[in-house]
Design an enzyme around this catalytic site. Sequence first.
Site, PDB file in Angstrom:
ATOM      1  N   SER A  30       0.828  -1.203   0.000  1.00 47.71           N
ATOM      2  CA  SER A  30       0.000   0.000   0.000  1.00 47.71           C
ATOM      3  C   SER A  30       0.859   1.249   0.000  1.00 47.71           C
ATOM      4  O   SER A  30       1.977   1.251   0.533  1.00 47.71           O
ATOM      5  CB  SER A  30      -0.854  -0.043   1.265  1.00 47.71           C
ATOM      6  OG  SER A  30      -1.408   1.209   1.523  1.00 47.71           O
ATOM      7  N   TYR A  77      -2.060  -0.482  10.713  1.00 53.88           N
ATOM      8  CA  TYR A  77      -2.346  -1.163   9.445  1.00 53.88           C
ATOM      9  C   TYR A  77      -1.145  -1.016   8.502  1.00 53.88           C
ATOM     10  O   TYR A  77      -0.656  -1.983   7.915  1.00 53.88           O
ATOM     11  CB  TYR A  77      -3.616  -0.570   8.817  1.00 53.88           C
ATOM     12  CG  TYR A  77      -3.747  -0.793   7.330  1.00 53.88           C
ATOM     13  CD1 TYR A  77      -4.131  -2.038   6.836  1.00 53.88           C
ATOM     14  CD2 TYR A  77      -3.481   0.231   6.422  1.00 53.88           C
ATOM     15  CE1 TYR A  77      -4.238  -2.248   5.473  1.00 53.88           C
ATOM     16  CE2 TYR A  77      -3.594   0.033   5.071  1.00 53.88           C
ATOM     17  CZ  TYR A  77      -3.968  -1.211   4.590  1.00 53.88           C
ATOM     18  OH  TYR A  77      -4.061  -1.404   3.238  1.00 53.88           O
ATOM     19  N   LYS A 102       1.788  -3.787   6.842  1.00 60.03           N
ATOM     20  CA  LYS A 102       2.178  -3.896   5.426  1.00 60.03           C
ATOM     21  C   LYS A 102       3.696  -3.832   5.285  1.00 60.03           C
ATOM     22  O   LYS A 102       4.306  -4.582   4.526  1.00 60.03           O
ATOM     23  CB  LYS A 102       1.582  -2.725   4.631  1.00 60.03           C
ATOM     24  CG  LYS A 102       0.108  -2.790   4.477  1.00 60.03           C
ATOM     25  CD  LYS A 102      -0.215  -3.660   3.324  1.00 60.03           C
ATOM     26  CE  LYS A 102      -1.607  -4.173   3.424  1.00 60.03           C
ATOM     27  NZ  LYS A 102      -1.981  -5.127   2.454  1.00 60.03           N
TER      28      LYS A 102
HETATM   29  C1  UD1 Z   1      -6.021   4.811   3.634  1.00 59.13           C
HETATM   30  C2  UD1 Z   1      -4.601   4.350   3.442  1.00 59.13           C
HETATM   31  C3  UD1 Z   1      -4.551   3.297   2.362  1.00 59.13           C
HETATM   32  C4  UD1 Z   1      -5.469   2.150   2.726  1.00 59.13           C
HETATM   33  C5  UD1 Z   1      -6.872   2.675   2.904  1.00 59.13           C
HETATM   34  C6  UD1 Z   1      -7.726   1.541   3.417  1.00 59.13           C
HETATM   35  C7  UD1 Z   1      -3.087   6.207   3.865  1.00 59.13           C
HETATM   36  C8  UD1 Z   1      -2.288   7.284   3.243  1.00 59.13           C
HETATM   37  N1  UD1 Z   1      -3.784   5.487   3.004  1.00 59.13           N
HETATM   38  O1  UD1 Z   1      -6.419   5.456   2.484  1.00 59.13           O
HETATM   39  O2  UD1 Z   1      -3.247   2.786   2.261  1.00 59.13           O
HETATM   40  O3  UD1 Z   1      -5.455   1.162   1.721  1.00 59.13           O
HETATM   41  O4  UD1 Z   1      -6.876   3.722   3.882  1.00 59.13           O
HETATM   42  O5  UD1 Z   1      -8.920   1.969   3.926  1.00 59.13           O
HETATM   43  O6  UD1 Z   1      -3.105   5.986   5.054  1.00 59.13           O
HETATM   44  N2  UD1 Z   1     -12.079  11.527   3.287  1.00 59.13           N
HETATM   45  C9  UD1 Z   1     -13.034  12.468   3.626  1.00 59.13           C
HETATM   46  N3  UD1 Z   1     -14.232  12.020   4.104  1.00 59.13           N
HETATM   47  C10 UD1 Z   1     -14.540  10.689   4.249  1.00 59.13           C
HETATM   48  C11 UD1 Z   1     -13.553   9.723   3.904  1.00 59.13           C
HETATM   49  C12 UD1 Z   1     -12.339  10.182   3.435  1.00 59.13           C
HETATM   50  O7  UD1 Z   1     -12.800  13.672   3.494  1.00 59.13           O
HETATM   51  O8  UD1 Z   1     -15.629  10.354   4.700  1.00 59.13           O
HETATM   52  C13 UD1 Z   1     -10.775  11.972   2.718  1.00 59.13           C
HETATM   53  C14 UD1 Z   1      -9.548  11.510   3.506  1.00 59.13           C
HETATM   54  O9  UD1 Z   1      -9.124  12.477   4.429  1.00 59.13           O
HETATM   55  C15 UD1 Z   1      -8.536  11.327   2.384  1.00 59.13           C
HETATM   56  C16 UD1 Z   1      -9.360  10.936   1.163  1.00 59.13           C
HETATM   57  O10 UD1 Z   1     -10.695  11.346   1.466  1.00 59.13           O
HETATM   58  O11 UD1 Z   1      -7.886  12.550   2.113  1.00 59.13           O
HETATM   59  C17 UD1 Z   1      -9.349   9.447   0.895  1.00 59.13           C
HETATM   60  O12 UD1 Z   1      -9.652   8.754   2.100  1.00 59.13           O
HETATM   61  P1  UD1 Z   1      -9.893   7.181   2.119  1.00 59.13           P
HETATM   62  O13 UD1 Z   1     -10.793   6.801   0.994  1.00 59.13           O
HETATM   63  O14 UD1 Z   1     -10.334   6.828   3.495  1.00 59.13           O
HETATM   64  O15 UD1 Z   1      -8.502   6.551   1.826  1.00 59.13           O
HETATM   65  P2  UD1 Z   1      -7.053   6.890   2.461  1.00 59.13           P
HETATM   66  O16 UD1 Z   1      -7.176   7.428   3.830  1.00 59.13           O
HETATM   67  O17 UD1 Z   1      -6.305   7.691   1.467  1.00 59.13           O
END
Ligand code: UD1
Length: 336
Positions: A126, A150, A154
């Site tokens: 990841s 997590y 990895k």
């Molecule tokens: C994270 C991990 C990734 C993992 C994944 C599994 C990191 C950098 N990445 O992804 O390796 O495979 O989780 O779940 O740690 N967001 C919102 N509102 C929401 C949900 C998300 O604003 O309700 C934003 C988050 O702050 C982020 C982006 O959307 O900036 C993507 O979030 P998400 O889809 O949860 O994935 P990651 O956090 O990038």
Amino acid sequence: MQKILLITGWLWYIGSHAVVQFEQAGYKTVILDSLINSTREVLVNIEKILWYAPDFYEWDIWDEELLKTVFWKYNFEWVIHFAWLKAVGESCEFPSLYHRNNISWSIVLFEQMEKYKIRNVVFSSSATVYDSDNQLPFREDAKLWTTNPYGTTKLVLEYLLKDYSDHKNWKVLLLRYFNPIWAHESWYIWENPQWIPNNLLPYVFKVASGELESINVFWDDYQTKDGSWIRDYVDVVDLAEAHVSAYKKIETSETQLYKAINIGTSCWTSVFELIQWVEEVIWRELPKKIVWRRTWDIGEVYANVDFAFEYLGWKAKRSIHESLKNGWRFINKKAS
Ligand code: UD1
């Protein structure tokens, strides 16, 4: 003779897409999954796409006897190692659960693989293994560091596999996924968590379909193009295809191998952009509110994908807009 590969876990999302891609590319897959994050319906849906059911074993990760039986029964060429828990927030709350589930049983799996001389493995790693201070876009040789258990699991597994590669001549390709999104074109398999999703796109779609009230944007005042955080979203079918390319590479290489490969698009999309693109697809604005960030969130993450193309000849083909349109059509079809 048809090559047989073992697919461990993640049936509910990436694993199911990988099964379909491998079967369609002419390989035989055998699936082991505990079904804690999935259901048998996924298997039925895989069957609808393939017109037959791949071999499946419901298996508790601590059931070493079943693992041994399966290794004894099939003449595996390779293993695609997916099985893990993946909710970052949950891992911060219960680190030992993640250490036990993601690391301990993997050690047992690696022992069986070595015993049967199955030395080819594609491991689902990841982007979370990269230190967020690295220069963007992240290259595979960037500094590694994690901010959550997590991610630590990895990284530890990447190192354990290095030992096998260095000392037991395993061929190991580590695919470092960026943010996988969406679903198979057949509309039979997709990411549809039965619970409130942690990840952004499934959450946005649940708001769009009226199942959830409003989108929580995790803060809007960062030093980025529009104040929200940046990710590199890659279509899950492209991602599944990367596994097939990785295995073809392993098949044709004679010697020991250990390489990490970024699987992303190199496109950098903000949270607001992703929401706006969904709004364009559905022709209406979605309710959203700005809330404070999650403690483990890191700001900007996107990949340099040159090595994936140079080494595997793989490049993501599907645009994010295409994935979103497809996604929404699918949700509407399911609802109707
Ligand atoms: C994270 C991990 C990734 C993992 C994944 C599994 C990191 C950098 N990445 O992804 O390796 O495979 O989780 O779940 O740690 N967001 C919102 N509102 C929401 C949900 C998300 O604003 O309700 C934003 C988050 O702050 C982020 C982006 O959307 O900036 C993507 O979030 P998400 O889809 O949860 O994935 P990651 O956090 O990038």
